[in-house]
Write a protein that holds these residues in place. Structure first.
Motif, PDB file in Angstrom:
ATOM      1  N   PRO A  95      34.260  48.413   7.510  1.00  0.00           N
ATOM      2  CA  PRO A  95      32.726  48.736   7.732  1.00  0.00           C
ATOM      3  C   PRO A  95      32.031  48.264   6.409  1.00  0.00           C
ATOM      4  N   ASP A  96      30.725  48.606   6.399  1.00  0.00           N
ATOM      5  CA  ASP A  96      30.104  48.183   5.296  1.00  0.00           C
ATOM      6  C   ASP A  96      30.100  49.772   4.420  1.00  0.00           C
ATOM      7  N   LYS A  97      30.009  50.930   5.015  1.00  0.00           N
ATOM      8  CA  LYS A  97      30.366  52.412   4.283  1.00  0.00           C
ATOM      9  C   LYS A  97      31.443  52.874   4.202  1.00  0.00           C
ATOM     10  N   GLY A  98      31.819  53.669   3.717  1.00  0.00           N
ATOM     11  CA  GLY A  98      32.831  54.402   3.713  1.00  0.00           C
ATOM     12  C   GLY A  98      34.357  54.664   3.299  1.00  0.00           C
ATOM     13  N   TRP A  99      35.286  55.739   3.256  1.00  0.00           N
ATOM     14  CA  TRP A  99      37.238  55.231   2.885  1.00  0.00           C
ATOM     15  C   TRP A  99      37.410  54.038   3.006  1.00  0.00           C
ATOM     16  N   ASN A 100      37.736  53.242   4.023  1.00  0.00           N
ATOM     17  CA  ASN A 100      37.558  52.300   4.433  1.00  0.00           C
ATOM     18  C   ASN A 100      37.207  51.335   3.928  1.00  0.00           C
ATOM     19  N   SER A 101      36.153  51.106   3.654  1.00  0.00           N
ATOM     20  CA  SER A 101      35.304  49.789   3.364  1.00  0.00           C
ATOM     21  C   SER A 101      35.799  48.898   2.243  1.00  0.00           C
ATOM     22  N   ASN A 102      36.375  49.151   1.607  1.00  0.00           N
ATOM     23  CA  ASN A 102      36.893  47.857   0.829  1.00  0.00           C
ATOM     24  C   ASN A 102      38.273  47.865   0.172  1.00  0.00           C
ATOM     25  N   GLN A 103      38.773  47.059  -0.834  1.00  0.00           N
ATOM     26  CA  GLN A 103      40.497  47.063  -0.502  1.00  0.00           C
ATOM     27  C   GLN A 103      41.647  47.259   0.511  1.00  0.00           C
ATOM     28  N   ILE A 104      41.094  46.585   1.423  1.00  0.00           N
ATOM     29  CA  ILE A 104      42.311  46.335   2.242  1.00  0.00           C
ATOM     30  C   ILE A 104      43.740  45.289   2.650  1.00  0.00           C
ATOM     31  N   TRP A 105      44.930  46.429   1.715  1.00  0.00           N
ATOM     32  CA  TRP A 105      46.188  45.978   1.794  1.00  0.00           C
ATOM     33  C   TRP A 105      46.988  46.038   2.531  1.00  0.00           C
ATOM     34  N   ALA A 106      47.799  44.998   2.936  1.00  0.00           N
ATOM     35  CA  ALA A 106      49.278  45.110   3.539  1.00  0.00           C
ATOM     36  C   ALA A 106      49.473  45.447   5.009  1.00  0.00           C
ATOM     37  N   PRO A 107      48.717  44.656   5.407  1.00  0.00           N
ATOM     38  CA  PRO A 107      48.430  45.537   7.102  1.00  0.00           C
ATOM     39  C   PRO A 107      50.120  45.748   7.541  1.00  0.00           C
ATOM     40  N   TYR A 119      48.702  49.442  10.528  1.00  0.00           N
ATOM     41  CA  TYR A 119      48.618  50.686   8.940  1.00  0.00           C
ATOM     42  C   TYR A 119      48.372  50.091   8.019  1.00  0.00           C
ATOM     43  N   TYR A 120      47.263  50.992   7.355  1.00  0.00           N
ATOM     44  CA  TYR A 120      46.798  49.181   6.008  1.00  0.00           C
ATOM     45  C   TYR A 120      46.444  50.364   5.387  1.00  0.00           C
ATOM     46  N   ALA A 121      46.421  49.809   4.013  1.00  0.00           N
ATOM     47  CA  ALA A 121      45.434  50.650   2.937  1.00  0.00           C
ATOM     48  C   ALA A 121      44.148  50.464   2.998  1.00  0.00           C
ATOM     49  N   ALA A 122      43.308  51.330   2.583  1.00  0.00           N
ATOM     50  CA  ALA A 122      41.363  50.488   1.462  1.00  0.00           C
ATOM     51  C   ALA A 122      41.334  51.872   0.911  1.00  0.00           C
ATOM     52  N   GLY A 123      40.235  51.282   0.779  1.00  0.00           N
ATOM     53  CA  GLY A 123      39.306  52.316  -0.725  1.00  0.00           C
ATOM     54  C   GLY A 123      38.030  51.769  -0.416  1.00  0.00           C
ATOM     55  N   LYS A 124      37.531  52.815  -0.862  1.00  0.00           N
ATOM     56  CA  LYS A 124      35.594  52.366  -0.760  1.00  0.00           C
ATOM     57  C   LYS A 124      35.028  51.726  -1.959  1.00  0.00           C
ATOM     58  N   ALA A 125      35.842  51.644  -3.017  1.00  0.00           N
ATOM     59  CA  ALA A 125      35.306  51.079  -3.937  1.00  0.00           C
ATOM     60  C   ALA A 125      37.019  50.419  -4.652  1.00  0.00           C
ATOM     61  N   TYR A 129      41.613  51.369  -8.335  1.00  0.00           N
ATOM     62  CA  TYR A 129      42.251  51.177  -7.491  1.00  0.00           C
ATOM     63  C   TYR A 129      42.726  52.729  -7.994  1.00  0.00           C
ATOM     64  N   ILE A 130      41.675  53.662  -7.366  1.00  0.00           N
ATOM     65  CA  ILE A 130      41.762  55.310  -7.920  1.00  0.00           C
ATOM     66  C   ILE A 130      41.385  55.509  -6.381  1.00  0.00           C
ATOM     67  N   HIS A 131      40.905  54.610  -4.913  1.00  0.00           N
ATOM     68  CA  HIS A 131      40.652  55.308  -3.988  1.00  0.00           C
ATOM     69  C   HIS A 131      41.237  54.634  -2.772  1.00  0.00           C
ATOM     70  N   GLN A 132      42.693  54.842  -3.026  1.00  0.00           N
ATOM     71  CA  GLN A 132      43.613  53.797  -1.836  1.00  0.00           C
ATOM     72  C   GLN A 132      44.103  54.650  -0.705  1.00  0.00           C
ATOM     73  N   ARG A 133      43.289  55.370   0.149  1.00  0.00           N
ATOM     74  CA  ARG A 133      44.030  56.156   1.728  1.00  0.00           C
ATOM     75  C   ARG A 133      44.621  54.810   2.390  1.00  0.00           C
ATOM     76  N   SER A 134      45.415  55.276   3.229  1.00  0.00           N
ATOM     77  CA  SER A 134      46.058  55.004   4.396  1.00  0.00           C
ATOM     78  C   SER A 134      45.482  55.288   6.332  1.00  0.00           C
TER      79      SER A 134
END
Length: 361
Positions: A95-107, A119-125, A129-134
Motif C-alpha cells: 500500500p501507499d501508506k502504513g507499516w507495510n508500505s516499503n522494504q518488502i523482504w524475503a516472502p 509471509y513477508y517482512a516490511a517497513g513504513k520506511a 531498517y528499524i521499522h521492519q515487522r512481519s
C-alpha cells in the motif's frame, strides 16, 4: 519403356532390405546414444535474493520480492522444472501508506487447507531498517498466482511504546511439529533506534496460519565464534527442515552483505518435548559456507526433485566481494548423514554442469 535387368533388380532389392532392416537399427542406436546423454544445468539459475520454492501438484512455485532490498511488491513464478525458473507474476503490491508500505523482504509461500499464505517482512520506511515487522497474505482461491488479501501484522513480540505494538521481526517461516503449527523468525530483543542491532531466532505457536497464539521464546543467539567477527552479529532466515522423526531449523548467520554469510543448524533434541523449550534445541555450524569462488551462501529453502528421490537446497550467493546486496540464485542437491542430519557439502562454482534433479525432463 525402360527394361530393368536382373542386376539392377537385385541391387534395388538389397537397398530395400537395408532400409527395412538395418536403417531402423542404426536409428535406434543413435536414439539410444542421445538418450544416454545426461541432462544438465549450470548455476546460477537466476538473479535475486532470499529464494523460497515449494513443489505442489507437479510444479515449482518460487516466491520473491520484486527487485532489490527496496522492493514494494511480491511475485510468484511457476515452472515444471526446479532447474528453470518460470515467469514471475506480481500477486501483491504494498500500500501507499502504513507499516507495510516499503522494504518488502524475503516472502515465503505456504499451503494450508486449500489456501496459500505468503509471509513477508516490511517497513513504513528505510533505511535505516528499524521499522521492519512481519505480516501474512491469504489467497482468495487455491491459486498461488492469484489474488491475495492482507491478513495483517503478526504478533512477533509486544511493545506498547511502538505505534504498531510489535517488536522488529523478519524472515517468518512456519511448520508443523506433532500436529501443532509453529512460526520461527529473526527478531530483536526490543525495538531500537539503530539497525546496527543484533538479531536472534524466536519461536511461537500459531492457532491458525495468520495468528501467533503464544509468547515468543528465544532459541538462538549469535553466541558462537563462527557467528561473530563481522560488523554485526546476527541469526536470520530460519527454515524448518523435517525428515522422518528429525526436526531441524537451518538458518543464516554472519552478515548477508558480506562474503562471510553462511548456514548453521538447530536440531530439536527430543520431538516428544516442547519446541518452545529453548534447551531442547542443539546448535551446530557452520553447515554450509562459501569459498574463494562462491561467496556469501545463505538464506536457503528446501524441496525435493520431481520424482521425490532427491533433496535440493535453493539459496543465494553474493556476486562481488564488496559489501552489498547484488546476489544470484542457485540450487544444489544434498544428502543425509547416518544420524539423520542433512549433509550439504560444499557450494559448486558457477558454470559447472550439474545433473538436473531426478525426474526432471
Amino acid at each position: 519403356m525402360k527394361i530393368i535387368n536382373d542386376k539392377e533388380s537385385a541391387g534395388r532389392r538389397l537397398i530395400v532390405l537395408y532400409l527395412l532392416f538395418f536403417l531402423p537399427y542404426g536409428i535406434g542406436i543413435a536414439t539410444a546414444q542421445v538418450k544416454k546423454k545426461p541432462l544438465t544445468f549450470t548455476n546460477p539459475i537466476g538473479n535475486g535474493a532470499d529464494p523460497w520454492g515449494i513443489h505442489h501438484n507437479g510444479y515449482y512455485y518460487v516466491c520473491q520480492s520484486n527487485g532489490d532490498i527496496n522492493s514494494k511488491g511480491i511475485s510468484v513464478s511457476k515452472s515444471s522444472k526446479l532447474s528453470q525458473l518460470g515467469k514471475p507474476i506480481t500477486v501483491w503490491t504494498a500500500p501507499d501508506k502504513g507499516w507495510n508500505s516499503n522494504q518488502i523482504w524475503a516472502p515465503e509461500l505456504h499451503h494450508f487447507n486449500n489456501k496459500w499464505y505468503i509471509y513477508y517482512a516490511a517497513g513504513k520506511a528505510g533505511p535505516p531498517y528499524i521499522h521492519q515487522r512481519s505480516g501474512v497474505l491469504e489467497s482468495v482461491t487455491d491459486d498461488p498466482q492469484g489474488k491475495y488479501i492482507d491478513k495483517g501484522i503478526l504478533n512477533t513480540g509486544e511493545d506498547k511504546n511502538d505505534e504498531t505494538g510489535i517488536v522488529w521481526a523478519i524472515d517468518v517461516n512456519v511448520g508443523r511439529i506433532n500436529g501443532q503449527l509453529y512460526a520461527v523468525w529473526s527478531g530483536w530483543e526490543q525495538n531500537e533506534t539503530t539497525d546496527k542491532t543484533s538479531q536472534h531466532l524466536y519461536i511461537a505457536e500459531m492457532s491458525n496460519p495468520w495468528t501467533i497464539s503464544s509468547k515468543r521464546v528465544k532459541i538462538s543467539s549469535p553466541d558462537q565464534p563462527w557467528e561473530q567477527g563481522g560488523p554485526l552479529d546476527l541469526n536470520e532466515g530460519p527454515q524448518f527442515l523435517m525428515r522422518n522423526d528429525h526436526v531441524f531449523i537451518i538458518y543464516s548467520t554472519r552478515e548477508s552483505w558480506t562474503p562471510e554469510y553462511r548456514l548453521a543448524q538447530l536440531k530439536l533434541r527430543d520431538r516428544t518435548k516442547s519446541p518452545l523449550d529453548a534447551g531442547n534445541w542443539e546448535k551446530k555450524g557452520p553447515v554450509f559456507q562459501g569459498n574463494a569462488k562462491v561467496l556469501g551462501t545463505g538464506h536457503a529453502s528446501f524441496t525435493q526433485s520431481p520424482d521425490g528421490k532427491e533433496w535440493w537446497m535453493f539459496y543465494h550467493t553474493k556476486k562481488h566481494t564488496a559489501p552489498g546486496w547484488e546476489r544470484d540464485l542457485r540450487i544444489q542437491k544434498f544428502t543425509w548423514n547416518t544420524d539423520g542430519s542433512p549433509h550439504f557439502g560444499s557450494p559448486v562454482p558457477a558454470g559447472i554442469a550439474l545433473p538436473v534433479p531426478s525426474g526432471e525432463k
